[in-house]
Every structure is written in structure tokens, then in C-alpha cells.
Design a protein around this motif. Structure first.
Motif, PDB file in Angstrom:
ATOM      1  N   HIS A   1       7.258  12.964 -11.553  1.00  0.00           N
ATOM      2  CA  HIS A   1       8.138  11.988 -11.902  1.00  0.00           C
ATOM      3  C   HIS A   1       7.635  10.742 -12.564  1.00  0.00           C
ATOM      4  CE1 HIS A   1      10.455  14.776  -9.696  1.00  0.00           C
ATOM      5  NE2 HIS A   1       9.992  14.612  -8.654  1.00  0.00           N
ATOM      6  N   GLU A   2       7.293  10.260 -13.461  1.00  0.00           N
ATOM      7  CA  GLU A   2       6.397   9.151 -14.196  1.00  0.00           C
ATOM      8  C   GLU A   2       7.530   8.083 -14.033  1.00  0.00           C
ATOM      9  OE1 GLU A   2       3.359   7.212 -15.416  1.00  0.00           O
ATOM     10  OE2 GLU A   2       3.515   9.039 -14.676  1.00  0.00           O
ATOM     11  N   VAL A   3       8.675   7.958 -14.386  1.00  0.00           N
ATOM     12  CA  VAL A   3       9.440   6.803 -14.388  1.00  0.00           C
ATOM     13  C   VAL A   3       9.492   6.337 -12.716  1.00  0.00           C
ATOM     14  CG1 VAL A   3      11.645   5.875 -14.663  1.00  0.00           C
ATOM     15  CG2 VAL A   3      10.972   7.648 -16.456  1.00  0.00           C
ATOM     16  N   ARG A   4       9.322   7.321 -11.766  1.00  0.00           N
ATOM     17  CA  ARG A   4       9.680   6.664 -10.368  1.00  0.00           C
ATOM     18  C   ARG A   4       8.433   6.237  -9.997  1.00  0.00           C
ATOM     19  NH1 ARG A   4      12.305  11.451  -7.358  1.00  0.00           N
ATOM     20  NH2 ARG A   4      12.039  10.041  -5.426  1.00  0.00           N
ATOM     21  N   ALA A   5       7.180   6.572 -10.747  1.00  0.00           N
ATOM     22  CA  ALA A   5       5.805   6.440 -10.105  1.00  0.00           C
ATOM     23  C   ALA A   5       5.724   4.787 -10.934  1.00  0.00           C
ATOM     24  CB  ALA A   5       4.924   7.286 -10.983  1.00  0.00           C
ATOM     25  N   LEU A   6       6.110   4.846 -12.038  1.00  0.00           N
ATOM     26  CA  LEU A   6       5.845   3.556 -12.607  1.00  0.00           C
ATOM     27  C   LEU A   6       6.419   2.470 -11.941  1.00  0.00           C
ATOM     28  CD1 LEU A   6       6.202   4.354 -16.507  1.00  0.00           C
ATOM     29  CD2 LEU A   6       3.925   3.660 -15.437  1.00  0.00           C
ATOM     30  N   ALA A   7       7.533   2.540 -11.373  1.00  0.00           N
ATOM     31  CA  ALA A   7       8.584   1.538 -10.559  1.00  0.00           C
ATOM     32  C   ALA A   7       7.715   1.455  -9.423  1.00  0.00           C
ATOM     33  CB  ALA A   7      10.204   2.132 -10.333  1.00  0.00           C
ATOM     34  N   ALA A   8       7.237   2.400  -8.869  1.00  0.00           N
ATOM     35  CA  ALA A   8       6.674   2.229  -7.398  1.00  0.00           C
ATOM     36  C   ALA A   8       5.205   1.203  -7.636  1.00  0.00           C
ATOM     37  CB  ALA A   8       6.122   3.489  -6.702  1.00  0.00           C
ATOM     38  N   PHE A   9       4.686   1.502  -8.798  1.00  0.00           N
ATOM     39  CA  PHE A   9       3.591   0.715  -8.963  1.00  0.00           C
ATOM     40  C   PHE A   9       3.830  -0.725  -9.275  1.00  0.00           C
ATOM     41  CE2 PHE A   9       1.185   4.960 -10.582  1.00  0.00           C
ATOM     42  CZ  PHE A   9       0.732   5.072  -9.319  1.00  0.00           C
ATOM     43  N   ASP A  10       4.824  -0.822  -9.895  1.00  0.00           N
ATOM     44  CA  ASP A  10       5.202  -2.261 -10.336  1.00  0.00           C
ATOM     45  C   ASP A  10       5.622  -2.982  -9.030  1.00  0.00           C
ATOM     46  OD1 ASP A  10       5.933  -4.384 -12.268  1.00  0.00           O
ATOM     47  OD2 ASP A  10       8.114  -3.654 -11.723  1.00  0.00           O
ATOM     48  N   GLU A  11       6.342  -2.131  -8.121  1.00  0.00           N
ATOM     49  CA  GLU A  11       6.768  -2.927  -6.676  1.00  0.00           C
ATOM     50  C   GLU A  11       5.523  -3.078  -5.993  1.00  0.00           C
ATOM     51  OE1 GLU A  11       9.146  -4.338  -3.929  1.00  0.00           O
ATOM     52  OE2 GLU A  11       9.616  -3.802  -5.961  1.00  0.00           O
ATOM     53  N   ALA A  12       4.441  -2.303  -6.051  1.00  0.00           N
ATOM     54  CA  ALA A  12       3.175  -2.554  -5.395  1.00  0.00           C
ATOM     55  C   ALA A  12       2.567  -3.881  -5.893  1.00  0.00           C
ATOM     56  CB  ALA A  12       2.398  -1.234  -5.396  1.00  0.00           C
ATOM     57  N   ALA A  13       2.395  -3.806  -7.095  1.00  0.00           N
ATOM     58  CA  ALA A  13       1.656  -4.906  -7.703  1.00  0.00           C
ATOM     59  C   ALA A  13       2.284  -6.261  -7.538  1.00  0.00           C
ATOM     60  CB  ALA A  13       1.748  -4.837  -9.298  1.00  0.00           C
ATOM     61  N   SER A  14       3.798  -6.413  -7.469  1.00  0.00           N
ATOM     62  CA  SER A  14       4.093  -7.538  -7.114  1.00  0.00           C
ATOM     63  C   SER A  14       4.301  -7.869  -5.847  1.00  0.00           C
ATOM     64  CB  SER A  14       6.034  -7.308  -7.501  1.00  0.00           C
ATOM     65  OG  SER A  14       6.255  -7.106  -8.912  1.00  0.00           O
ATOM     66  N   ARG A  15       4.130  -7.037  -4.788  1.00  0.00           N
ATOM     67  CA  ARG A  15       3.898  -7.345  -3.260  1.00  0.00           C
ATOM     68  C   ARG A  15       2.517  -7.739  -3.011  1.00  0.00           C
ATOM     69  NH1 ARG A  15       7.851  -5.373   0.513  1.00  0.00           N
ATOM     70  NH2 ARG A  15       9.944  -4.432  -0.497  1.00  0.00           N
TER      71      ARG A  15
ATOM     72  N   ALA B   1       0.877  -1.362  -0.081  1.00  0.00           N
ATOM     73  CA  ALA B   1      -0.032   0.008   0.175  1.00  0.00           C
ATOM     74  C   ALA B   1       0.763   1.380  -0.038  1.00  0.00           C
ATOM     75  CB  ALA B   1      -0.889  -0.099   1.233  1.00  0.00           C
ATOM     76  N   LEU B   2       1.826   0.930   0.744  1.00  0.00           N
ATOM     77  CA  LEU B   2       2.921   2.151   0.470  1.00  0.00           C
ATOM     78  C   LEU B   2       3.476   2.608  -0.878  1.00  0.00           C
ATOM     79  CD1 LEU B   2       4.573   1.797   4.178  1.00  0.00           C
ATOM     80  CD2 LEU B   2       3.332   3.805   3.562  1.00  0.00           C
ATOM     81  N   TRP B   3       3.843   1.563  -1.101  1.00  0.00           N
ATOM     82  CA  TRP B   3       4.518   1.696  -2.623  1.00  0.00           C
ATOM     83  C   TRP B   3       3.442   2.357  -3.623  1.00  0.00           C
ATOM     84  CZ3 TRP B   3       9.307   2.068  -3.999  1.00  0.00           C
ATOM     85  CH2 TRP B   3      10.142   1.279  -3.341  1.00  0.00           C
ATOM     86  N   GLU B   4       2.289   1.739  -3.487  1.00  0.00           N
ATOM     87  CA  GLU B   4       1.083   2.252  -4.229  1.00  0.00           C
ATOM     88  C   GLU B   4       1.037   3.751  -3.912  1.00  0.00           C
ATOM     89  OE1 GLU B   4      -3.653   1.499  -5.532  1.00  0.00           O
ATOM     90  OE2 GLU B   4      -2.464   0.426  -3.769  1.00  0.00           O
ATOM     91  N   ALA B   5       0.874   4.239  -2.897  1.00  0.00           N
ATOM     92  CA  ALA B   5       0.737   5.652  -2.326  1.00  0.00           C
ATOM     93  C   ALA B   5       1.966   6.393  -2.988  1.00  0.00           C
ATOM     94  CB  ALA B   5       0.641   5.665  -0.892  1.00  0.00           C
ATOM     95  N   ARG B   6       3.053   5.903  -2.866  1.00  0.00           N
ATOM     96  CA  ARG B   6       4.131   6.738  -3.391  1.00  0.00           C
ATOM     97  C   ARG B   6       4.349   6.766  -4.804  1.00  0.00           C
ATOM     98  NH1 ARG B   6       7.152   9.775   0.176  1.00  0.00           N
ATOM     99  NH2 ARG B   6       8.042   8.803   1.799  1.00  0.00           N
ATOM    100  N   GLY B   7       3.485   5.768  -5.546  1.00  0.00           N
ATOM    101  CA  GLY B   7       3.456   5.890  -6.961  1.00  0.00           C
ATOM    102  C   GLY B   7       2.505   7.155  -7.293  1.00  0.00           C
ATOM    103  N   VAL B   8       1.407   7.154  -6.634  1.00  0.00           N
ATOM    104  CA  VAL B   8       0.523   8.288  -6.623  1.00  0.00           C
ATOM    105  C   VAL B   8       1.113   9.663  -6.722  1.00  0.00           C
ATOM    106  CG1 VAL B   8      -1.533   9.184  -6.207  1.00  0.00           C
ATOM    107  CG2 VAL B   8      -1.431   6.941  -6.371  1.00  0.00           C
TER     108      VAL B   8
END
Length: 570
Positions: free
Chosen positions: A532-546, A518-525
Motif C-alpha cells: 500500500h504505497e500511497v498509505r505508506a507515503l502518507a504515514a511517513f509524511d505524518e511521522a516526519a511532521s511530528r 514512531a508509530l506513524w513511521e512503523a505503520r509506514g514500514v
């Protein structure tokens, strides 16, 4: 022109005796501009300082334009152009007016009281501090230092004046004040008042969370119980003392001793028919087992034993395990094991003809189905659980069922239905000693289900008021992350970093659950809103994996959708 500004306990402005209606401060930045200038000693700041405080993520041109708008709307709300001046790149508040601020009046009265040491002067100064600085803005960074300094100043004043009741009113967890009042009551031979003060301290420290009174406070409490009196102590008094000592052992790492005290105390509570104390002793036992990494085994044996031997108290025992059961359920990597155990518990409850046991087992099965993405099956199980728990009078379990049903409604896009379930849950929660936990959980859903940004802001503010000292940290996580996402989507980025930092600190203390995801998802938002779109995509990807690792496919799919990969990737 006379301008009076209230900052302690609330925000209010009056001009020449005419109060400015709270509704007129519709522009947040106009109100923030007045607040920041008011708490600044000279009531004036360079425009770049204001731009950095309010719009640090914007370039100078965009921030400057926003500042000019804020000045314009502040002037219009105050009703006088000259009350906010802008010259030589300096913005000033009421430079030519008679400006009166409650924080300055409080500070002057405090200095006078500390100098004179007069009791009446202490009382007068204390009257000028009705509450903390701007309590509706607790996550605004530039208020942290002045708010802390004023709180410390108030505490200094109240301690120096021996105004213990006032100190407790501002900080119910202040043990020095509570102990002073207990000692005063003991000196007067008033054991009843000493006991009342201890119970107030214990409740305010949320003893059921594993945070209890100090050994010094417990010793005073036991003195009160030992006083000879025609009135015999209530059985619950000694049980509370025992629970408090159990918490002391728990906090000292003496888990076996804490467990022993918990079991003995629970037997006493059973004999006295004290349902809440049965639950609290069960919570202490569960916390001790969790510290020793053997809570699941304890919960299984507890459930089976109580369903078969003491079905009347099953719901109270479960109340004590509620936070840990939800924590461990949400921490599971895959849910097959929990589902199998829940089916076993359902069979045991059915054989024992325990309505409460069946309701609790169906609740767990419904939660497993929900996390696994099986919404129809989850809804059927949770509706059965709600009916059974209602019949059994198991309020906390029923509120949990309503919470999960509201989550299903949100998954289906039915905010109207979710809000109806949330209102029912909040109403039911007030009937249980676990209401501080349950209210936070339901308020998280209220933020997510808000039909507009205005309603979301109201829900976030109501949630912030629940995040008091001693609030259950695991139960607060969903509220914290939901608030972050709602604030980002409303463009309120300045309030996000602090909230995320608090949430990350708690997640680091309580490993497990969906919080890291949930924290990775919030960071992505947040990163996307910052550009910072590249960093957002990385955060969403991490959230999805977790989320996927936890066996939560719908949550994982949502994060993938945020990446723009759509249903195929999910």
C-alpha cells in the motif's frame, strides 16, 4: 509410529522416542504448521484455514504455494512423510500415528482432579503445566484464545487445590494467592514469612511504577508488623508499608495526600539510610506531581535542594524521577527551555561541587543535543556525563548515558560500537533496582543494532520476555516500535498488528514523547511491505511532521528519506 509434542513452557517434538533437534525447525512456517495442527482439537484443518492463518495478505495461488512448502519442510523435519498428510484439501497431523500432546494430558488430569478433589490429584495435574502455551510465540494471533483458555484452566486448578505457591510461580501478581499465603503465615505466627510474601508481591507489582498492592494486602502486612516479637521489625518494613499506602492514595486520585506520604516516607528512608526507598519515595512524589501537571517545577526544585543540602543522595532521588524525566524530555516541543534549565542545574551542581549533579546535568544537555541532531556535541557531553556518573556511583544515570551513546553510534552506522555500548549498559543495569526499566530501553537498541535478521529475531524474543505484567509502559515503547520495524523488514507481517495495537494503546494513555511519530513511521514500514504505497507515503509524511514539531531533525529526515524525497527535502 509414536509422536510426542510438547507445547507448554516450550516447543518440542519427538518421533518414536527420538527428539527432533530444535535447530532442525529452521523454517518458521514448518514449525508453525505443526503447532497449529497440534492445538486444533481434531489435529486437522482445511487448507484455506491454514492459508488464512499464515498468509492472509497473499492471493490464493501464492498462499497455496507457501503452504505446500511448509508441508514439505515439516515432513522433512519430522523425518516421515506420513506425519503430515494432505488430501481432499485437508491437512492433518499424524492421522495414523499414536499422538501424545502435553496439553491434552494436562486437561485430562485437571478434569480428574476437579472431580475427585484429591490433594494428590491436584499436585499431579499442576505438574503437567510447566508454563504457558508456546511462550516464544506470544504475538501469534491464533494462539491467543487457546493460550488464554489454558491459563484460565491452570488458575482454576490451582485455586481449587489451594496451591498458592504454584499460582504465584505462574502469576507473581496474583494478590489472592499472596494474601492467602500471608494469612497462612500470620495464623502460624510467622510474621517474617508474611512480611516476605508482601515484599515479593510489592516487587512483582512494580510498586515504583505507581501500581501497588491492594488495601487488603497492606492490612495483612501491617498485622504482621504489629505482631509482638523478640525481633524488632526492620525500619524498611514500615517504610514499605507507608509507600504502599501512598500508592493507594495515588491510584484513588488523592494526589496531595500521596505527595504528603511520599515526603514523610522519604525523610524516614533518609534517616534509615535506605537509598532504594529514597528513590521509590521520590518516584511516588514525582508521579503525584505529574498527575497535577507540575512535575518540571518539582524536578527543578528537587535537584537544586538535594545537590546543595544532601549531595550523597542526589543519584537516588534522580533514580526515582528517571522515567518521568525521560518522558518529559522526549515530550518537549523544541528543547531550548530544557537546555536552559539544564545549564542552570549544571551551574548549581558546579557551585556545590556535586559530581553526581554535574553528571546528571550533562546527561540532560547531551540528550537535548542528540535530539536536536548535534551528534558531536551530544557525544562529548554524554561521555563527560558517563565519567562523572561513574565517579559518583550513579548507575542508572550512567546506563542512560550509555544508551544515548549507543544511539549516536547507530546514527553513524557503527553497529559494532553500538553493540559494545549496549552490552556494557545491560551489565551495569543489573546493579540497580531500575533494571526492569533500563533493560527494556537497552533491548530496544539491541533490536536496532542487530547485525542480521537472525540476531534481530533473538533480540526481539529477549525483549518480549521483558514485557511482563507491570512492565513500565513508557520505557517499553522504543522496544515495541523497534520490534515492529524489524519484523516487517524480515517479512514477519503476521506478528505486527498485535504489537502495533499494544503500542498505540500505551501511547494513548501516555500522551507526549516521540511515540506517535514512531508509530506513524512503523505503520509506514508496514504499509509499504503490504504493497500500500500511497498509505505508506502518507504515514511517513505524518511521522516526519511530528518529529519536526518535537525538534528532532534527524528523525524527521529519516522518515523523509523513507519517502524517497532525499536530503534536499530534509
Amino acid at each position: 509410529m509414536r509422536v510426542s509434542i510438547t507445547l507448554l513452557g516450550r516447543f518440542g517434538v519427538s518421533v518414536d522416542g527420538r527428539p527432533v533437534p530444535a535447530a532442525d525447525w529452521r523454517r518458521d512456517r514448518a514449525a508453525a504448521l505443526v503447532k497449529l495442527l497440534a492445538i486444533t482439537p481434531a489435529h486437522r484443518l482445511h487448507r484455506e484455514q491454514l492459508m488464512e492463518a499464515f498468509w492472509p495478505e497473499l492471493d490464493a495461488e501464492a498462499a497455496g504455494a507457501n503452504l505446500r512448502k511448509a508441508v514439505h519442510f515439516a515432513r522433512r523435519t519430522l523425518g516421515a512423510h506420513e506425519l503430515i498428510t494432505l488430501g481432499n484439501d485437508v491437512v492433518a497431523l499424524a492421522p495414523e500415528a499414536e499422538l501424545s500432546l502435553d496439553i491434552e494430558q494436562f486437561e485430562a488430569a485437571t478434569r480428574a482432579a476437579l472431580k475427585s478433589r484429591d490433594a494428590a490429584a491436584f499436585e499431579r495435574a499442576a505438574d503437567l503445566y510447566p508454563g504457558q502455551l508456546l511462550p516464544d510465540d506470544i504475538y501469534v494471533d491464533w494462539l491467543d484464545t487457546p493460550r488464554t483458555l489454558l491459563q484460565q484452566r491452570n488458575t482454576e486448578l490451582l485455586r481449587a487445590g489451594g496451591l498458592w505457591q504454584r499460582l504465584i510461580a505462574h502469576d507473581p501478581t496474583d494478590e489472592q494467592a499472596q494474601c492467602a499465603l500471608m494469612q497462612r503465615a500470620l495464623d502460624a505466627g510467622n510474621r517474617v514469612e508474611a512480611i516476605r510474601q508482601f515484599n515479593q508481591l510489592r516487587d512483582n507489582l512494580h510498586a515504583e511504577l505507581g501500581v501497588g498492592p491492594s488495601a487488603a494486602a497492606i492490612a495483612l502486612y501491617e498485622q504482621a508488623l504489629a505482631l509482638s516479637s523478640a525481633e524488632q521489625p526492620d525500619p524498611s518494613d514500615r517504610i514499605r508499608a507507608s509507600l504502599a499506602w501512598g500508592l493507594v492514595h495515588l491510584q484513588s486520585g488523592e494526589f496531595d495526600r500521596a505527595s504528603e506520604i511520599a515526603r514523610d516516607t522519604r525523610n524516614q528512608a533518609l534517616a534509615a539510610n535506605l537509598a532504594r526507598e529514597v528513590g521509590q519515595a521520590s518516584a511516588l512524589l514525582g508521579l503525584s506531581a505529574n498527575m497535577q501537571q507540575r512535575w518540571p517545577e518539582l524536578f527543578r526544585s528537587e535537584f537544586i535542594e538535594w545537590v546543595r543540602a544532601r549531595p550523597t543522595f542526589v543519584r537516588h532521588v534522580f533514580d526515582g524521577h528517571l522515567c518521568l524525566s525521560e518522558f518529559c524530555l522526549c515530550s518537549a516541543h523544541g528543547h531550548a527551555g530544557i537546555a536552559a534549565q539544564s545549564r542552570e542545574l549544571l551551574a548549581v551542581a558546579t557551585e556545590a561541587d556535586s559530581v553526581a549533579g554535574r553528571g546528571l546535568a550533562n546527561l540532560l544537555l547531551g540528550e537535548v543535543a542528540l535530539f536536536s541532531g548535534e551528534l558531536d556535541a551530544a557525544e562529548a557531553l554524554l561521555e563527560d556525563a558517563e565519567d562523572q556518573l561513574l565517579e559518583a556511583g550513579a548507575v542508572a544515570g550512567r546506563v542512560l548515558a550509555l544508551e544515548r551513546l549507543a544511539e549516536i553510534a547507530l546514527e553513524r552506522g557503527q553497529k559494532w560500537r553500538a553493540n559494545r555500548l549496549i552490552l556494557r549498559g545491560l551489565g551495569e543495569a543489573e546493579a540497580t533496582w531500575l533494571s526492569p526499566h533500563l533493560n527494556m530501553r537497552m533491548q530496544a537498541l539491541a533490536v536496532r543494532a542487530a547485525p542480521s535478521r537472525e540476531k534481530a529475531a533473538e533480540a526481539i524474543l529477549a525483549g518480549d520476555r521483558l514485557l511482563t505484567t507491570g512492565a513500565c509502559q513508557p520505557c517499553s515503547m522504543a522496544l515495541r516500535t523497534a520490534s515492529v520495524i524489524a519484523l516487517v523488514e524480515a517479512g514477519q507481517l503476521q506478528e505486527v498488528d498485535r504489537r502495533l495495537a499494544d503500542a498505540e494503546r500505551i501511547a494513548g494513555m501516555w500522551h507526549g514523547g516521540p511515540w506517535a511519530a514512531a508509530l506513524w513511521e512503523a505503520r509506514g514500514v508496514q504499509r509499504r511491505a503490504q504493497g500500500h504505497e500511497v498509505r505508506a507515503l502518507a504515514a511517513f509524511d505524518e511521522a516526519a511532521s511530528r518529529y519536526a514539531e518535537l525538534g528532532r531533525p534527524r528523525d524527521a529526515a529519516r522518515c523523509l528519506a523513507r519517502m524517497g524525497t532525499g536530503a534536499n527535502a530534509a
